[in-house]
Enzyme design. Sequence first.
Site, mmCIF file in Angstrom:
data_model
loop_
_atom_site.group_PDB
_atom_site.id
_atom_site.type_symbol
_atom_site.label_atom_id
_atom_site.label_comp_id
_atom_site.label_asym_id
_atom_site.label_seq_id
_atom_site.Cartn_x
_atom_site.Cartn_y
_atom_site.Cartn_z
ATOM 1 N N ASP A 131 39.087 -3.641 62.339
ATOM 2 C CA ASP A 131 38.308 -4.240 61.258
ATOM 3 C C ASP A 131 37.090 -5.032 61.746
ATOM 4 O O ASP A 131 36.693 -5.999 61.123
ATOM 5 C CB ASP A 131 39.256 -5.158 60.453
ATOM 6 C CG ASP A 131 38.621 -5.709 59.189
ATOM 7 O OD1 ASP A 131 37.768 -5.022 58.616
ATOM 8 O OD2 ASP A 131 38.973 -6.824 58.767
ATOM 9 N N CYS A 192 45.974 -3.185 38.733
ATOM 10 C CA CYS A 192 45.046 -3.917 39.606
ATOM 11 C C CYS A 192 43.703 -4.136 38.908
ATOM 12 O O CYS A 192 43.108 -5.212 39.015
ATOM 13 C CB CYS A 192 44.870 -3.191 40.937
ATOM 14 S SG CYS A 192 44.254 -1.507 40.828
ATOM 15 N N CYS A 196 42.395 -8.073 37.895
ATOM 16 C CA CYS A 196 41.330 -8.667 38.722
ATOM 17 C C CYS A 196 40.601 -9.771 37.940
ATOM 18 O O CYS A 196 39.994 -9.500 36.897
ATOM 19 C CB CYS A 196 40.328 -7.594 39.155
ATOM 20 S SG CYS A 196 38.985 -8.270 40.172
ATOM 21 N N CYS A 239 41.963 -13.229 48.423
ATOM 22 C CA CYS A 239 42.617 -13.041 47.123
ATOM 23 C C CYS A 239 43.594 -11.876 47.247
ATOM 24 O O CYS A 239 43.264 -10.843 47.821
ATOM 25 C CB CYS A 239 41.574 -12.748 46.043
ATOM 26 S SG CYS A 239 42.301 -12.416 44.411
ATOM 27 N N CYS A 246 50.543 -4.767 42.120
ATOM 28 C CA CYS A 246 50.752 -3.336 42.357
ATOM 29 C C CYS A 246 52.241 -3.011 42.410
ATOM 30 O O CYS A 246 52.979 -3.579 43.226
ATOM 31 C CB CYS A 246 50.084 -2.927 43.668
ATOM 32 S SG CYS A 246 50.358 -1.187 44.091
#
Length: 308
Positions: A131, A192, A196, A239, A246
Amino acid sequence: MNHKEQYSKFIKEQAKRLGFLACGIAKADFLEEEAPRLEEWLNNNNHGEMRYMENHFDKRLDPRLLVEGAKSVISLSYNYFPEKVQSDDSYKISKYAYGQDYHHVIKEKLRELLSLINDEIGEVSGRCFVDSAPVLERAWAEKAGLGWNGKHTLLIQKQQGSFFFLAELIIDLELEYDYAFQTDHCGKCTRCIDACPTQAILPNNTVDGSKCISYFTIELKDAIPTEFKGMNEDWMFGCDVCQDVCPWNRFSKPHSEPLFAPQGDLLEMTQRDWKELTQETFSKVFKKSAVKRTKFSGLTRNISFLSE
């Protein structure tokens, strides 16, 4: 069993021994399908102030530009789902940041895996990615058969959910390649998208990063836009809302990585404690944490935004 099958089997066995959840292998090639999607996402300014996303466009799509002579992209996942979470009366941190910085923890394991490959097979050149480089990790994980990209754009594995890190080892060795994951098991579920807080998840399986709470609390260096006041739902770093709702995450199991254990009194700290946060406490609680990225000034800015 030919050499490619033998080497691939060895790599997957060693990855499992090192604690990785899953390991899949894809041919290092140009990501043809992802090119127009990435271009559109950038053109729509969905990356907000994350200007680094505009850099190395070609490298993001072709691992052979990152590693000379690259033949294989080994994709791996590593669980970070915690056994316990923060108290209800707290400003919240994404679960991935409870313990030590995953970049260092996982990169060390990747280096060990590459060393094992060299010991077993001979000289193999490659690079480890966690990442922190222009690698489209979710695209490669899907190509390697690890799972599918959910509507929230995170990779989901049937038996694990989505609370895991992705990492890659790009090497110049030809291996036995796995089949790409073909089926989207999200179906008609929109939990999801509906949950949000800032409506950052778009209906076309993309996220408007410039509206995401994780972006506001980690990436954005300027003041958080006032129009999002009251929408952050007590998140001060990252977050997890889209993952928490999910249905596939009912299969998440607690990790067994000691380095991901929460630092100090992190889980017990209340909103009052966070409001009174000092540089000294910040340095102690987040000594080796990914939260250091936002710095003391950034975290106190986020807390002020929530508490004003």
